[in-house]
Design a protein around this motif. Structure first.
Motif, mmCIF file in Angstrom:
data_model
loop_
_atom_site.group_PDB
_atom_site.id
_atom_site.type_symbol
_atom_site.label_atom_id
_atom_site.label_comp_id
_atom_site.label_asym_id
_atom_site.label_seq_id
_atom_site.Cartn_x
_atom_site.Cartn_y
_atom_site.Cartn_z
ATOM 1 N N UNK A 1 85.012 60.209 72.828
ATOM 2 C CA UNK A 1 86.260 59.496 72.535
ATOM 3 C C UNK A 1 86.440 59.341 71.025
ATOM 4 N N UNK A 2 85.352 58.998 70.333
ATOM 5 C CA UNK A 2 85.431 58.879 68.874
ATOM 6 C C UNK A 2 85.650 60.252 68.232
ATOM 7 N N UNK A 3 85.037 61.288 68.791
ATOM 8 C CA UNK A 3 85.231 62.651 68.279
ATOM 9 C C UNK A 3 86.698 63.053 68.380
ATOM 10 N N UNK A 4 87.295 62.765 69.512
ATOM 11 C CA UNK A 4 88.704 63.111 69.719
ATOM 12 C C UNK A 4 89.585 62.375 68.707
ATOM 13 N N UNK A 5 89.274 61.110 68.478
ATOM 14 C CA UNK A 5 90.026 60.296 67.509
ATOM 15 C C UNK A 5 89.912 60.892 66.097
ATOM 16 N N UNK A 6 88.699 61.314 65.731
ATOM 17 C CA UNK A 6 88.501 61.924 64.408
ATOM 18 C C UNK A 6 89.313 63.204 64.273
ATOM 19 N N UNK A 7 89.279 64.060 65.290
ATOM 20 C CA UNK A 7 89.993 65.333 65.221
ATOM 21 C C UNK A 7 91.503 65.105 65.160
ATOM 22 N N UNK B 1 79.508 71.408 70.952
ATOM 23 C CA UNK B 1 78.808 70.122 70.966
ATOM 24 C C UNK B 1 79.007 69.491 69.592
ATOM 25 N N UNK B 2 79.772 68.393 69.522
ATOM 26 C CA UNK B 2 80.155 67.840 68.223
ATOM 27 C C UNK B 2 79.459 66.536 67.867
ATOM 28 N N UNK B 3 78.656 65.997 68.761
ATOM 29 C CA UNK B 3 78.089 64.667 68.508
ATOM 30 C C UNK B 3 77.074 64.647 67.369
ATOM 31 N N UNK B 4 76.611 65.817 66.935
ATOM 32 C CA UNK B 4 75.689 65.865 65.792
ATOM 33 C C UNK B 4 76.366 66.442 64.545
ATOM 34 N N UNK B 5 77.713 66.387 64.525
ATOM 35 C CA UNK B 5 78.453 67.017 63.425
ATOM 36 C C UNK B 5 79.380 66.015 62.731
ATOM 37 N N UNK C 1 75.639 65.532 54.895
ATOM 38 C CA UNK C 1 77.004 66.051 54.833
ATOM 39 C C UNK C 1 77.962 65.030 55.434
ATOM 40 N N UNK C 2 79.056 64.779 54.727
ATOM 41 C CA UNK C 2 80.097 63.881 55.226
ATOM 42 C C UNK C 2 81.462 64.526 55.060
ATOM 43 N N UNK C 3 82.328 64.189 55.988
ATOM 44 C CA UNK C 3 83.739 64.543 55.907
ATOM 45 C C UNK C 3 84.438 63.303 55.371
ATOM 46 N N UNK C 4 85.388 63.520 54.461
ATOM 47 C CA UNK C 4 86.054 62.402 53.799
ATOM 48 C C UNK C 4 87.558 62.570 53.923
ATOM 49 N N UNK C 5 88.226 61.563 54.483
ATOM 50 C CA UNK C 5 89.682 61.589 54.587
ATOM 51 C C UNK C 5 90.203 60.180 54.312
ATOM 52 N N UNK C 6 91.305 60.079 53.601
ATOM 53 C CA UNK C 6 91.883 58.778 53.233
ATOM 54 C C UNK C 6 90.850 57.872 52.567
ATOM 55 N N UNK C 7 90.044 58.437 51.698
ATOM 56 C CA UNK C 7 89.002 57.685 50.983
ATOM 57 C C UNK C 7 87.974 57.049 51.923
ATOM 58 N N UNK C 8 87.845 57.595 53.128
ATOM 59 C CA UNK C 8 86.898 57.038 54.098
ATOM 60 C C UNK C 8 85.961 58.137 54.601
ATOM 61 N N UNK C 9 84.654 57.867 54.604
ATOM 62 C CA UNK C 9 83.717 58.857 55.118
ATOM 63 C C UNK C 9 83.718 58.887 56.642
ATOM 64 N N UNK C 10 83.724 60.094 57.193
ATOM 65 C CA UNK C 10 83.577 60.260 58.638
ATOM 66 C C UNK C 10 82.210 60.881 58.878
ATOM 67 N N UNK C 11 81.353 60.172 59.546
ATOM 68 C CA UNK C 11 80.028 60.692 59.877
ATOM 69 C C UNK C 11 80.066 61.393 61.217
ATOM 70 N N UNK C 12 78.971 61.295 61.953
ATOM 71 C CA UNK C 12 78.886 61.896 63.281
ATOM 72 C C UNK C 12 79.494 60.932 64.300
ATOM 73 N N UNK C 13 80.266 61.441 65.254
ATOM 74 C CA UNK C 13 80.868 60.553 66.253
ATOM 75 C C UNK C 13 79.804 60.007 67.208
#
Length: 193
Positions: free
Chosen positions: A88-94, A143-147, A72-84
Motif C-alpha cells: 500500500x505504501x509502495x503504491x502511494x509512493x509510485x 518485488x519493491x519492498x527492498x527498493x 540510496x534514497x529517492x528524493x521528491x518535494x524535499x522529502x526522502x523516500x526510503x523502502x516501503x
C-alpha cells in the motif's frame, strides 16, 4: 605483503552485482546498523551519513580490511523516500512520483583503519504519467519492498520511467565510476581486467 581485503557492508544484491562488474574481489558482511530517517538535513548529507553508519558498523570488527557501504534514497518535494513498509505504501509512493522528476542519491563510504571517505552521486529520474492499473501491473512483476522509492530502474523500468539524467548505476544502487576511483585511491585494483 598480504593483500588488503575488500568488504562490502551491504546485503543488496544490486550492489554486489555492480561491484563484481568492476572486477574487484570482495566478501560481503551485512551491516545491521539502523539507518537515520530525517528530513531536516540535505539528501546528500543523509545518504552519506547512513552509508557511514552502515560502514562503521562492519569496519569496527575488521580494522585491517577496506570496508565499503552505501545508502540510496529517492528524493521528491524535499522529502526522502526510503523502502516501503508494504505494498500500500509502495503504491502511494509510485502515485506520488507519477509524471514528475525526482532525484536519486547514493551515498557511499569507504573505511580502512582511521581513514574514512564519504562520497555520493545524484541522478535525476523522470516518471511517465502512470495510472493505478500500470502501478498494479508493475507491483505484480517487481518485488519493491527492498527498493528506495518503490521501484527498480533495471526491472521493468520502462513501465514507469520516461528518461533519466546522470549515472544509471547510481539509480540501480551504486555509482560504479565513483566507487572505482575511490577504491583505487585506497590502493585496491580490479582483478583480471
Amino acid at each position: 605483503m598480504e593483500k588488503v581485503k575488500l568488504i562490502l557492508a551491504s546485503g543488496s544484491p544490486r550492489r554486489r552485482e555492480l561491484l563484481a562488474e568492476l572486477g574487484y574481489q570482495f566478501e560481503v558482511v551485512t551491516s545491521d546498523a539502523e539507518e537515520e530517517h530525517r528530513s531536516d538535513i540535505s539528501l546528500v548529507e543523509l545518504c552519506e551519513r547512513n552509508a557511514e553508519i552502515k560502514t562503521q558498523a562492519v569496519a569496527k570488527d575488521l580494522p585491517e580490511a577496506v570496508v565499503l557501504g552505501g545508502d540510496t534514497l529517492v528524493y521528491v518535494d524535499q522529502e526522502p523516500l526510503g523502502k516501503p513498509k508494504d505494498l500500500a505504501e509502495a503504491k502511494k509512493m509510485l502515485r506520488r512520483l507519477s509524471g514528475r522528476e525526482h532525484h536519486v542519491c547514493t551515498g557511499m563510504c569507504l573505511i580502512h583503519g582511521d581513514r574514512v571517505e564519504a562520497f555520493h552521486e545524484v541522478s535525476s529520474v523522470f516518471f511517465k504519467e502512470v495510472d493505478d492499473a500500470t502501478i498494479d501491473r508493475y507491483l505484480e512483476q517487481v518485488h519493491v519492498l527492498d527498493k528506495a522509492g518503490s521501484y527498480a530502474i533495471q526491472e521493468h523500468g520502462d513501465m514507469l520511467i520516461e528518461r533519466m539524467e546522470g549515472d544509471y548505476s547510481n539509480v540501480v544502487g551504486m555509482p560504479q565510476r565513483l566507487v572505482d576511483v575511490q577504491l583505487r585511491s585506497f590502493g585496491l585494483q580490479p582483478e583480471g581486467l
